[in-house]
Design an enzyme around this catalytic site. Structure first.
Site, short mmCIF file in Angstrom:
data_model
loop_
_atom_site.label_atom_id
_atom_site.label_comp_id
_atom_site.label_asym_id
_atom_site.label_seq_id
_atom_site.Cartn_x
_atom_site.Cartn_y
_atom_site.Cartn_z
CG ASP A 1 -2.30 0.62 0.85
OD1 ASP A 1 -2.30 1.79 0.43
OD2 ASP A 1 -3.35 -0.04 0.98
CE1 TYR B 1 -14.18 -2.94 4.46
CE2 TYR B 1 -13.05 -0.85 4.80
CZ TYR B 1 -13.43 -1.90 3.97
OH TYR B 1 -13.04 -1.90 2.65
CD GLU C 1 -10.16 4.01 -1.01
OE1 GLU C 1 -11.02 4.55 -0.32
OE2 GLU C 1 -9.11 3.52 -0.54
CD1 TRP D 1 -14.21 -2.07 -2.02
CD2 TRP D 1 -14.32 -0.66 -0.29
NE1 TRP D 1 -13.70 -0.87 -2.44
CE2 TRP D 1 -13.76 0.03 -1.40
CE3 TRP D 1 -14.48 0.04 0.92
CZ2 TRP D 1 -13.36 1.37 -1.34
CZ3 TRP D 1 -14.09 1.37 0.98
CH2 TRP D 1 -13.54 2.03 -0.14
CD1 TRP E 1 -10.07 -1.96 6.34
CD2 TRP E 1 -8.21 -1.92 5.09
NE1 TRP E 1 -10.39 -2.40 5.08
CE2 TRP E 1 -9.27 -2.39 4.29
CE3 TRP E 1 -6.94 -1.82 4.53
CZ2 TRP E 1 -9.11 -2.74 2.95
CZ3 TRP E 1 -6.77 -2.18 3.19
CH2 TRP E 1 -7.84 -2.63 2.42
CB THR E 2 -3.22 -2.27 10.64
OG1 THR E 2 -2.42 -2.15 9.46
CG2 THR E 2 -3.75 -3.68 10.75
CG HIS F 1 -4.54 2.26 -1.95
ND1 HIS F 1 -4.42 3.05 -0.84
CD2 HIS F 1 -5.87 2.24 -2.26
CE1 HIS F 1 -5.63 3.49 -0.47
NE2 HIS F 1 -6.52 3.02 -1.32
#
Ligand code: ACM
Ligand code: ZN
Length: 527
Positions: free
Chosen positions: A187, A414, A323, A389, A464-465, A259
């Site tokens: 990413d 999520y 995205e 998503w 997602w972190t 990304h």
């Protein structure tokens, strides 16, 4: 056939000869059928063996390790080719990932439709072992999953997690009968997988100078601390094998064409104007994306994917696709030339062209492409699998066209979102609100026609972190919501709101016994 007859006779004799109690033990996800006897137990002692027929050694060895972790050295379950104890075998008359578990006073039989089925039977047994501390009531359980694809995602780009962390994550997933780990490896904020053809990707792209503090509300602040890490190919192979031993396939994700700022930092020629950019230190969507006009980008992507395909046996290969702002493409002579040469109408179609071309490459290697639902925007091929998503519309649209879909709508799936409305004690998270109940009552088929439902291959939750910096926090976001997701994935048609709270109390004890960090909110009655 003989096996199945033995099992049927055993089940019948159990039903006839003993008083059968209705309420079963608490197993999550809920099995298809459960019938426990009111008397008789199988006791795990220091001599108990796991007797392995049909080469299902991996499943047996993992169970032995789990038991060692639970009992310590007192009851060292060993795997053997013959003897008495817990007998595991396969039988083609049992559903592919299904199993039958027959607990008698002197023997336990687990018959799986495959080694995966045996693995899941042993995971059910593991919950019984913990609930009854090794003195397991006699009974019969038959079980099989609702969905073939039962996924959980893990973003290791926004924050890096060690090999040990990833294995621990796999352990938690496997206990919930999850069979796909969607591993988000690249990413804007870090490239995490060694690619031999392009050592710069990890040498330069795996480390960012610093990280945004908080939500970055003005004035923005950064922490001044470098963050990074990556997995060597040897480590990747080790993790893939570790997952496979737990009947889990790892789907690698290589993000393109957006990304990708970490890759652009390492290899500036990947961008439209060879612009020099940092590995991104902020969250969100950056305009710095790969150039879809230059042939060198396609060569890069194919060489990267060729190595990835060698490392991961997964049929599905994830190409991201989400995205991707088109600002740079509008201004880029290469992108504009490609649009013209290919007779495309727009930058959106240029992305469609890139995705279709990459799909052909993946197919040429005998694999299949999966991508986030933006791959629909530029015109999707009939063979791509779509991960829905942004909502459910993308998934419904794709399934109506005959594409396979995985449902993972952000508002329900999520798991980096808050678990309570008040957010009290939850630490700073990205936002949103997904309490346990919301996951548990989700109908992934809502809005699909009867025909389109056949294309819903499964469901997935995502981790997602950006705001998750360590495993303890990741686990707290995962548990207990993963239990709710596991019932959606494995036992969608037999979820039971009337008993889930009581069953979750047992699951909480199971998590404690495994040493996993589980959030308290659901158990405190907080939503
Ligand atoms: C995504 O959350 N951008 C797939
Ligand atoms: Zn370009």
């Amino acid at each position: 056939m003989k096996n199945i007859i033995t099992l049927i006779i055993a089940a019948l004799s159990l039903a006839i000869s003993t008083h059968v109690v209705a309420a079963g033990p608490h197993i999550i996800p809920q099995p298809s059928y459960m019938e426990m006897a009111s008397e008789g137990t199988f006791i795990i002692n220091e001599d108990t063996k796991i007797v392995v027929y049909d080469d299902a050694w991996d499943a047996a060895e993992v169970f032995a390790l789990d038991m060692q972790q639970y009992f310590g050295s007192k009851r060292p379950l060993r795997c053997a080719k013959r003897g008495n104890g817990i007998k595991v075998r396969t039988d083609k008359f049992v559903a592919e990932e299904g199993y039958e578990l027959n607990i008698q006073p002197h023997e336990i039989f687990i018959t799986g439709g495959s080694e995966a089925g045996i693995f899941y039977g042993l995971q059910t047994l593991r919950q019984l072992v913990v609930a009854y501390n090794g003195v397991i009531p006699c009974g019969y359980i038959a079980d099989e999953p609702t969905f073939a694809y039962r996924g959980v995602h893990f973003d290791v780009s926004r924050h890096f997690f060690s090999v040990e962390d990833v294995k621990r994550y796999i352990d938690i997933l496997a206990a919930h009968k999850v069979n796909r780990l969607h591993w988000h490896l690249t990413d804007d904020q870090g490239w995490r997988i060694e690619i031999k053809a392009y050592p710069e990707l990890t040498a330069k792209g795996s480390m960012r100078k610093e990280t945004l503090v908080g939500h970055g509300l003005r004035p923005e602040k950064w922490d001044g601390t470098p963050h990074g890490g990556y997995y060597t190919q040897e480590e990747v192979r080790d993790i893939v094998a570790y997952a496979a031993k737990r009947s889990m396939t790892i789907i690698p994700e290589i993000e393109m064409p957006g990304h990708a700022q970490a890759a652009l930092h390492a290899l500036p020629w990947l961008g439209c104007n060879d612009q020099i950019v940092d590995v991104w230190t902020t969250w969100g969507v950056t305009p710095e994306v790969m150039c879809a006009g230059k042939e060198s980008t396609y060569e890069f992507l194919e060489r990267v994917l060729a190595e990835v395909i060698e490392l991961f046996p997964s049929e599905l290969i994830h190409i991201g696709g989400d995205e991707c702002p088109k600002d740079r493409w509008v201004e880029c002579e290469h992108c504009q030339a490609k649009i013209k040469a290919e007779g495309l109408e727009s930058e959106e179609e240029l992305q469609g062209y890139l995705v279709a071309r990459i799909e052909r490459f993946i197919n040429s290697k005998g694999r299949k492409m999966i991508g986030w639902d933006e791959i629909l925007d530029g015109g999707v091929t009939p063979t791509a699998t779509v991960m829905s998503w942004r909502g459910t519309e993308g998934g419904i649209y794709a399934a109506e066209r005959g594409n396979d879909v995985v449902m993972t709508p952000m508002k329900l799936c999520y798991f980096n979102f808050y678990q309570t409305e008040s957010r009290e004690g939850e630490g700073l998270q990205i936002g949103g609100h997904i309490p346990f109940e919301m996951v548990y009552t989700w109908d992934p088929y809502a809005g699909f026609s009867e025909e389109a439902r056949k294309h819903v291959i499964g469901v997935q939750c995502n981790m997602w972190t950006e705001y998750l910096k360590d495993m303890a926090t990741v686990e707290k976001m995962l548990l207990p919501r993963l239990a709710a997701m596991a019932e959606v994935q494995w036992s969608a048609n037999r979820r039971d709101e009337a008993t889930i709270r009581e069953r979750m109390e047992s699951m909480r004890k199971f998590y404690e016994a495994c040493g996993w960090n589980c959030a308290p909110y659901y158990f405190d009655g907080r939503k």
